[in-house]
Motif scaffolding. Sequence first.
Motif, PDB file in Angstrom:
ATOM      1  N   ASP A 143     -24.590 -30.819  28.119  1.00  0.00           N
ATOM      2  CA  ASP A 143     -24.490 -29.631  29.146  1.00  0.00           C
ATOM      3  C   ASP A 143     -25.895 -30.404  28.972  1.00  0.00           C
ATOM      4  OD1 ASP A 143     -22.141 -29.128  30.733  1.00  0.00           O
ATOM      5  OD2 ASP A 143     -23.190 -27.116  28.719  1.00  0.00           O
ATOM      6  N   SER A 144     -26.824 -30.758  28.209  1.00  0.00           N
ATOM      7  CA  SER A 144     -28.548 -30.776  28.842  1.00  0.00           C
ATOM      8  C   SER A 144     -28.617 -32.004  29.077  1.00  0.00           C
ATOM      9  CB  SER A 144     -28.605 -30.743  26.941  1.00  0.00           C
ATOM     10  OG  SER A 144     -28.254 -31.789  26.492  1.00  0.00           O
ATOM     11  N   ILE A 145     -30.597 -31.735  29.273  1.00  0.00           N
ATOM     12  CA  ILE A 145     -30.844 -33.518  29.776  1.00  0.00           C
ATOM     13  C   ILE A 145     -30.992 -34.455  28.935  1.00  0.00           C
ATOM     14  CG2 ILE A 145     -33.231 -33.861  31.139  1.00  0.00           C
ATOM     15  CD1 ILE A 145     -33.088 -31.306  31.868  1.00  0.00           C
ATOM     16  N   ILE A 146     -30.484 -35.584  29.160  1.00  0.00           N
ATOM     17  CA  ILE A 146     -31.095 -36.593  28.369  1.00  0.00           C
ATOM     18  C   ILE A 146     -31.755 -37.547  28.964  1.00  0.00           C
ATOM     19  CG2 ILE A 146     -28.174 -35.825  27.069  1.00  0.00           C
ATOM     20  CD1 ILE A 146     -27.658 -39.322  28.938  1.00  0.00           C
ATOM     21  N   LEU A 147     -31.909 -38.864  27.852  1.00  0.00           N
ATOM     22  CA  LEU A 147     -32.882 -39.117  28.200  1.00  0.00           C
ATOM     23  C   LEU A 147     -31.875 -40.420  27.055  1.00  0.00           C
ATOM     24  CD1 LEU A 147     -36.082 -40.343  28.428  1.00  0.00           C
ATOM     25  CD2 LEU A 147     -36.210 -39.976  26.139  1.00  0.00           C
TER      26      LEU A 147
ATOM     27  N   ALA B 277     -38.860 -43.890  35.464  1.00  0.00           N
ATOM     28  CA  ALA B 277     -39.567 -44.249  35.303  1.00  0.00           C
ATOM     29  C   ALA B 277     -39.597 -45.794  34.699  1.00  0.00           C
ATOM     30  CB  ALA B 277     -40.230 -43.654  33.899  1.00  0.00           C
ATOM     31  N   LYS B 278     -40.753 -46.571  34.989  1.00  0.00           N
ATOM     32  CA  LYS B 278     -41.178 -47.917  34.754  1.00  0.00           C
ATOM     33  C   LYS B 278     -41.803 -47.919  33.971  1.00  0.00           C
ATOM     34  CE  LYS B 278     -40.223 -51.950  35.722  1.00  0.00           C
ATOM     35  NZ  LYS B 278     -38.763 -52.932  35.384  1.00  0.00           N
TER      36      LYS B 278
ATOM     37  N   SER C 146     -35.614 -42.373  32.111  1.00  0.00           N
ATOM     38  CA  SER C 146     -34.450 -42.419  32.590  1.00  0.00           C
ATOM     39  C   SER C 146     -34.429 -40.774  32.162  1.00  0.00           C
ATOM     40  CB  SER C 146     -33.525 -42.947  33.030  1.00  0.00           C
ATOM     41  OG  SER C 146     -33.752 -44.027  33.461  1.00  0.00           O
ATOM     42  N   LEU C 147     -33.613 -40.130  33.353  1.00  0.00           N
ATOM     43  CA  LEU C 147     -33.690 -38.353  32.399  1.00  0.00           C
ATOM     44  C   LEU C 147     -32.386 -37.980  34.097  1.00  0.00           C
ATOM     45  CD1 LEU C 147     -36.637 -36.468  33.354  1.00  0.00           C
ATOM     46  CD2 LEU C 147     -35.683 -36.910  31.090  1.00  0.00           C
TER      47      LEU C 147
END
Lengths: 261, 238
Positions: free
Chosen positions: A83-87, A108-109, A97-98
């Motif tokens: 469920d969490s935000i991943i990188l 983001a670049k 990216s998130l």
Amino acid sequence: MRKPVRITLFITVSLVLILAIIYSILKMIAFQKAISNIENYITQELSKRKRTVEWVNNPDSTIKALLVNKAYYQALLTASKSDSIILAISIPDSSVSLLIKGVVVHKAKAEHVKLSPLFSAINTPILIHGLSMPFTIAKQTSTIPKVPLMVKIAPRDTSEYTPDIVPDTTDHAPVNFILELKPNILLYFYESNPSQSSDGFNQFKFDLRERTWTVAQDIKRMVKLRAPVYKPYIRFRLSNKDAKAIYRAIPEHGQVVLRLE
Amino acid sequence: MNNTTNSTDFNSEINPKLKRVGYWLLLINIMLTGFILLFIYLTYLSQPLSEAIVPNRKLTFTADSNSTQEVSIKKLKKEVSALKQQYQNLTPSHSYIVVNTTYNRFKLYKNRKQIREGFCSTGSYTLLKSHDKRQWIFHTPKGMYRVLGKVTKPVWRRPDWSFVEEGLPIPSVNDPSRWEAGVLGDYALSIGDGYLIHGTIYKRFLGMPVTHGCIRMNDDDLEAVYKTLEIGSKVYIY
């Protein structure tokens, strides 16, 4: 030159050289050891997850690219179950990216990416299969707080009440942070083109503190007659805005998906 | 003549002491310089040197041979495209919204295309402490949520913290002073746990983290969001 000066000079130079040589040799050994440590970690994780290992002998670039793609999507799908935000980091297109449940919410670049040469030394099939699993963040260090918490004591009555102060959105804090993944992989995110000279100095201070801490840990280990540790790294340069949004969004022990080729 | 004698005496008296101090300073300087050079070497130069010897171990597969299997390009391509499809399917094909709480921006999507973006306000990250030891943190939760309800002309039911924050006594649960109309704008979308996407009378604060956890928008944006998102639509907050 008087004798004591010569003796001091000789002792200092010898001591510095001896320490530098010993440290360098041990660090070289640590580098070689880190390769097998990471390979062992990946092999253990693969067997824990009961993943079958596929490989072809002497693959051509097409097969290798397909295997890399497969590993990347497998890792993204595994991570998106949480469920969490991943990188998600993709080195070929320098993107960071998130993702939430597989949906890209921020991309983001990176303006500059530098990879530790250790990644090119790891057994390729093992590395590719290792990247088919998301990594877990073990530790985070940053120049900004994770949660910009402000404490407010409630007024005792209406006479004490004062309306909230408008937050200062012009506040510009330099954003540099480091994520340490299991097994000992470091991701450095430094602000690109610091807008003020003080930001550049802050970045230097942050970097120096990190390097000093690493050397101090190594020396501690050496005193205990243990070899220092080499941690493979990836260094990124991101804009202040991207770095802040990414750092604030990543959970304390979040997951990271890596694509190196 | 007298002057010359005096200055010679002074030199012969002070010089040995000064020399000794200078001498010690020189020794300390030598040692300090040495250790500063060592520090610079250890912190900045030793790592690139340790990386200088990279063994060429590529393509030597050492995993358990039993688990190894030959794979064909055709099979691999099929697997990759299936995985890619599975991954792409995670992005909703209908409408959804993404909220950035760091910069207080939102992006609205429909049919996987961004149709609108704008400012919003999210949680202020204020920790409110009351005198009876109760506390509240005003933050917007991160992660994936769904639109659970949609209402027009919402009326705000003031929670306890809104009274505590203003130094007012907390009224009973159904006290009429808890109900306030017009402050949430024309529409409200519930995403659960009391969190709403709603309008605001404090439009000058849009783009700033000032709310108690809800997501505030200006009237036009709120209307577009209300009309685009359906019950069950996903709300991604980061």
